[in-house]
Design an enzyme around this catalytic site. Structure first.
Site, PDB file in Angstrom:
ATOM      1  N   GLU A  32       0.826  -1.099   0.088  1.00 19.61           N
ATOM      2  CA  GLU A  32       0.007   0.154   0.291  1.00 19.61           C
ATOM      3  C   GLU A  32       0.898   1.266   0.214  1.00 19.61           C
ATOM      4  OE1 GLU A  32      -2.548   3.089   0.435  1.00 19.61           O
ATOM      5  OE2 GLU A  32      -2.889   1.175  -0.481  1.00 19.61           O
ATOM      6  N   ARG A 106     -17.779   3.790   3.705  1.00 20.39           N
ATOM      7  CA  ARG A 106     -16.533   3.574   3.145  1.00 20.39           C
ATOM      8  C   ARG A 106     -15.414   2.978   4.009  1.00 20.39           C
ATOM      9  NH1 ARG A 106     -14.781   2.882  -1.931  1.00 20.39           N
ATOM     10  NH2 ARG A 106     -16.249   3.921  -2.920  1.00 20.39           N
ATOM     11  N   TYR A 215     -28.462   8.804   1.106  1.00 18.57           N
ATOM     12  CA  TYR A 215     -28.936   7.473   1.860  1.00 18.57           C
ATOM     13  C   TYR A 215     -28.116   7.396   3.378  1.00 18.57           C
ATOM     14  CZ  TYR A 215     -24.586   5.927  -0.343  1.00 18.57           C
ATOM     15  OH  TYR A 215     -23.410   5.947  -0.980  1.00 18.57           O
TER      16      TYR A 215
END
Length: 398
Positions: A32, A106, A215
């Site tokens: 990463e 997320r 939402y």
């Protein structure tokens, strides 16, 4: 000896790929670029097909602790506020497709996958290292990172996002194409909103050259808002992302109904970080399995098939990719290139279909003139038949 998979990218796709490979019995080393795992705050919609992937990895209980389960999807006119069509979700979706339709922050989805990977597998996570180059020779793949280190494995999966270095090296790909659309995103505590602006369902507002989506996420505590408008993108697309000036968004919404404008104004009134702004880019739909795997190297998620958010399937397709990769890597009678080929063959047509439908939806959502009026009439007449998507929610076949 267990085979070793190298994974480029520590976002949702990379973590899912690493988790799937671990379940297939492979050792995993993940690279990463960032020095710490983090996800910018935004919401994710997960259809039943995406939720089933998480259930298959034994993550149903931790998922239930953080998701929201909207009771319905409604489509409204951004000009009049009138409801055009609705689709029941909640128990109806769960009974129809074997899993719920969920909405999630997320960062919560990222943490869920990261926790499963670190607690339940022997995966090694290499932070602060991005894959810059690789070679595929003599039955092994060797990668080199931006720190000058070299590592060898039995296969490499590029899950390093829209601007994937792995994709460029594998396919010689051109940069992503600019869609001409800008996405304003915000997360607001529902407790900071007036009752009339809080929501327990998914609402899509359709207007000329724009649309909005709202939402709940994080058990309904937060509301995710996304407004996408047409406009010019900056030159430095790869590095551009900043706190957006709400004035530009409010100007774009002139002529929209009061309810939608009140919703946008509520973000500033609620305090917090406010709006963030992203230019949207994509690529043409995948044309063949060769665009998802060659030799010992495969692509997954946005590295393979970036798509605009008009079908809300970026995360869902990445999760499906990872489950298909898991099945392919577990085919121990095949050599590794054949396994990656099976993975690509099982995924490219479905991903291409979802990409094409997402692009098409963008034109429909932002329609003007007679096309807009025809769209609204079709939604009023056909309603649920247009909104439900059995071909998508039932599984990962083409």
């Amino acid at each position: 000896m267990r085979k070793q998979l190298l994974v480029a990218g520590g976002g949702i796709g990379g973590l899912a790929a690493a988790l799937g490979a671990s379940h297939a019995g492979w050792q995993v080393r993940l690279y990463e670029r960032a020095t710490a795992f983090s996800e910018v705050g935004a919401g994710v919609q997960l259809g039943p097909h995406g939720v089933r992937c998480l259930q298959d990895w034994g993550l149903e209980q931790p998922l239930q602790a953080v998701v929201s389960l909207p009771d319905r999807l409604q489509v409204r006119s951004a000009l009049t506020g009138r409801e055009l069509a609705a689709l029941p979700l909640g128990r109806t979706a769960a009974e129809r497709y074997g899993a719920a339709y969920a909405t999630i922050h997320r960062a919560d989805l990222h943490d869920l996958l990261l926790t499963a990977l670190t607690r339940c597998t022997g995966a090694r996570l290499q932070l602060g290292q991005a894959v810059e180059d690789f070679t595929d020779t003599d039955g092994a793949v060797t990668l080199r990172t931006n720190q000058g280190e070299a590592w060898q494995g039995d296969a490499l999966i590029g899950a390093d996002g829209l601007w994937s270095h792995t994709r460029v090296r594998l396919l010689g790909a051109a940069p992503p194409r600019v869609t001409g659309h800008l996405a304003y995103r915000a997360l607001v505590p529902q407790s900071a909103l007036p009752d009339a602006l809080r929501t327990g369902h998914v609402s899509v507002w359709l207007g000329p050259r724009l649309h909005a989506v709202q939402y709940p996420v994080r058990r309904g505590e937060l509301q995710n808002l996304v407004l996408i408008v047409q406009g010019p993108a900056p030159q430095d697309l790869e590095n551009w992302d900043h706190a957006a000036n709400a004035a530009g968004l409010e100007q774009a919404l002139q002529g929209c109904c009061r309810a939608l404008q009140d919703l946008v104004h509520s973000v500033s009134a609620a305090g917090g970080p406010g709006w963030r702004l992203w230019p949207l880019c994509d690529r043409p739909p995948v044309r063949s399995a060769d665009e998802m795997a060659r030799g010992l190297v495969g692509l997954l998620g946005d590295a393979a098939h970036p798509m605009p958010p008009y079908l809300a399937q970026g995360a869902g397709m990445a999760l499906e990719d990872a489950r298909a990769l898991q099945r392919a890597l577990g085919m121990h009678a095949l050599d590794v290139p054949q396994r990656l080929r099976r993975y690509a063959l099982s995924r490219w047509q479905r991903n291409a279909r979802v990409q094409a439908r997402s692009i098409r939806n963008g034109r429909i959502f932002h329609a003007t003139g007679p096309l807009r009026r025809g769209r609204d009439l079709a939604l009023r007449l056909l309603g649920e038949r247009l909104l439900d998507m059995p071909w998508l929610y039932r599984g990962d076949g083409p």
